[in-house]
Scaffold this active site. Structure first.
Site, PDB file in Angstrom:
ATOM      1  N   GLU A  94      32.884  39.218  34.261  1.00  0.00           N
ATOM      2  CA  GLU A  94      33.067  38.216  35.326  1.00  0.00           C
ATOM      3  C   GLU A  94      31.754  37.961  36.066  1.00  0.00           C
ATOM      4  OE1 GLU A  94      35.757  36.323  36.986  1.00  0.00           O
ATOM      5  OE2 GLU A  94      36.392  36.446  34.913  1.00  0.00           O
ATOM      6  N   GLN A 147      39.464  46.894  43.205  1.00  0.00           N
ATOM      7  CA  GLN A 147      40.457  45.819  43.285  1.00  0.00           C
ATOM      8  C   GLN A 147      40.059  44.906  42.134  1.00  0.00           C
ATOM      9  OE1 GLN A 147      42.543  43.147  43.074  1.00  0.00           O
ATOM     10  NE2 GLN A 147      40.947  41.978  44.109  1.00  0.00           N
ATOM     11  N   TYR A 172      35.591  38.646  43.491  1.00  0.00           N
ATOM     12  CA  TYR A 172      35.592  39.824  42.612  1.00  0.00           C
ATOM     13  C   TYR A 172      34.289  39.889  41.809  1.00  0.00           C
ATOM     14  CZ  TYR A 172      36.570  42.641  38.450  1.00  0.00           C
ATOM     15  OH  TYR A 172      36.481  43.561  37.427  1.00  0.00           O
ATOM     16  N   SER A 214      31.508  44.189  34.923  1.00  0.00           N
ATOM     17  CA  SER A 214      32.418  43.221  34.300  1.00  0.00           C
ATOM     18  C   SER A 214      31.719  41.960  33.816  1.00  0.00           C
ATOM     19  CB  SER A 214      33.473  42.833  35.342  1.00  0.00           C
ATOM     20  OG  SER A 214      34.139  41.657  34.960  1.00  0.00           O
ATOM     21  N   GLU A 272      36.815  28.500  38.365  1.00  0.00           N
ATOM     22  CA  GLU A 272      37.255  29.138  37.112  1.00  0.00           C
ATOM     23  C   GLU A 272      36.057  29.628  36.290  1.00  0.00           C
ATOM     24  OE1 GLU A 272      39.091  30.870  35.255  1.00  0.00           O
ATOM     25  OE2 GLU A 272      40.675  29.549  34.504  1.00  0.00           O
TER      26      GLU A 272
END
Ligand code: NAP
Ligand code: GDD
Length: 323
Positions: free
Chosen positions: A127, A83, A149, A125, A281
């Site tokens: 992220e 996801q 995530y 990732s 963020e």
């Protein structure tokens, strides 16, 4: 001669489709793992449908993964399924954890159980860096994920490292920074922008609503990045690597370039909508790809400017065809 076999999980996604093309061109027998859904999501691989073998399995179903690996006995597994949309992970944190974190353990368990010689690539990732203390980010940068995530990807990264260290698997984690293409999902900011530019250019829309225009990302081209994945599985010794361009741009700069590519002024069309801000963020991401350049002898071939122009041109063609 027998072809080398590879399984791609997430073959219906952006990266899966480019990786399938790349491996087929290298002479691989490509198997794509797909999950059952009431409507097929084969748009990105329609042109490859007779060249690849699709196998039904799901990251949530351990037995289906073991049976898939047993049946195919691949030399390489690319675990791209997850996801992958950050805002959805805030809405569905548990499901995101099941797919994006536990799904990796299930894949690794299947590999370990069937054949420890299988080489395993995990799609990690940038992220994971999230609120990074320095820029650019490399393997020495501590992880500080900012979304469910990102947290799930940190788990996926460490479980991959752990299976390598515990069971001597050739398991590697590619920490890839954002990579885009005309096949990017329309919910991600780059494609959202280029698709809207095309619709505005053709008179179908007037405005584009965006969230944080100041966010900075290190954007590369997905077609380049799948080659880095393959190169990682060809290394002599397994190790993790950061794959990026080393350059970073704001969402505003992306939008400006995209509207300009269509002869439009972005300021006349972009509306900031605070509802699109994220609960937490990731403000700035910029990767340090020096190790990847050296170890993989790999470099991105598409610049930021060419990437934006390519995506705008592709979306204009797409929207025109749909008229
Ligand atoms: P994407 O376009 O969103 O594709 C995700 C793929 O995962 C789809 O094929 C999807 O299948 C599949 N999938 C999701 N849940 C599944 C499940 N339970 N079982 C089986 N398959 C499932 O993602 P992408 O951009 O190609 O990215 C590929 C991977 O790299 C992802 O893991 C992503 O998190 C990671 N990543 C991406 C970037 C980037 O910038 N693109 C950067 C770093 C890491 P359906 O078609 O059935 O939905
Ligand atoms: N999606 C989206 N939509 N993002 C927006 C918008 C908008 O309308 N407006 C501003 N943004 C900002 C987001 O707040 C974020 O800072 C940035 O644009 C990029 O958002 P996305 O394109 O959704 O990508 P991402 O960086 O959150 O995640 C992607 O890259 C990761 C690698 O760093 C995904 O592909 C992840 O799966 C991947 O791991």
């Amino acid at each position: 001669m027998k072809k080398r076999k590879a399984i791609i999980t997430g073959i219906t996604g952006q990266d899966g489709s480019y990786l399938a093309e790349f491996l087929l061109a290298k002479g691989y027998h490509v198997y794509g793992m797909v999950r059952r859904s009431s409507t097929e999501t084969f748009d990105r691989i329609q042109h490859l449908i007779t060249d690849v073998d699709l196998v039904q399995a799901d990251l949530l179903d351990q037995l289906s993964l073991i049976n898939m690996i047993k049946k195919i006995r691949p030399a390489e597994v690319y675990n791209l399924a997850s996801q992958s949309f950050v805002p959805t992970s805030f809405e569905q944190p548990v499901l995101t954890g099941e797919f994006t974190a536990m799904g990796v353990t299930r894949m690794l368990e299947a590999v370990k159980l069937v054949d420890r010689k299988i080489r395993f690539y995990q799609a990690s990732s940038s992220e994971m860096f999230g609120l990074a203390p320095h820029s650019p980010q490399n393997l020495k940068t501590p992880f500080h994920p900012r979304s469910p995530y990102g947290v799930a990807k940190v788990y996926g990264h460490w479980i991959t490292v752990n299976y390598r260290e515990s069971y001597d698997l050739f398991a590697v984690s590619g920490i890839l920074f954002n990579h885009e293409s005309p096949r990017r999902g329309k919910e991600f900011v780059t494609r959202k922008i280029t698709h809207a530019v095309a619709r505005i250019k053709l008179g179908l829309d007037k405005n584009l609503r965006l969230g944080n225009l100041d966010a900075k990302r290190d954007w590369g081209f997905a077609g380049d990045y799948v080659e880095a994945m393959w190169r990682m599985l060809q290394m002599k010794t397994p190790r993790d690597l950061v794959v990026a361009t080393g350059k970073t741009y704001t969402v505003r700069e992306f939008a400006k370039r995209a509207f300009r590519a269509a002869g439009l002024n972005w300021e006349k069309h972009v509306v900031v909508d605070p509802r699109l801000y994220r609960p937490a963020e990731v403000h700035t991401l910029c990767g340090d790809p020096a190790e990847a350049f050296r170890v993989l002898r790999w470099k991105p071939s598409v610049t930021f400017e060419r990437l934006v122009d390519m995506m705008v041109a592709a979306d204009i063609r797409l929207v025109e065809r749909q008229q």
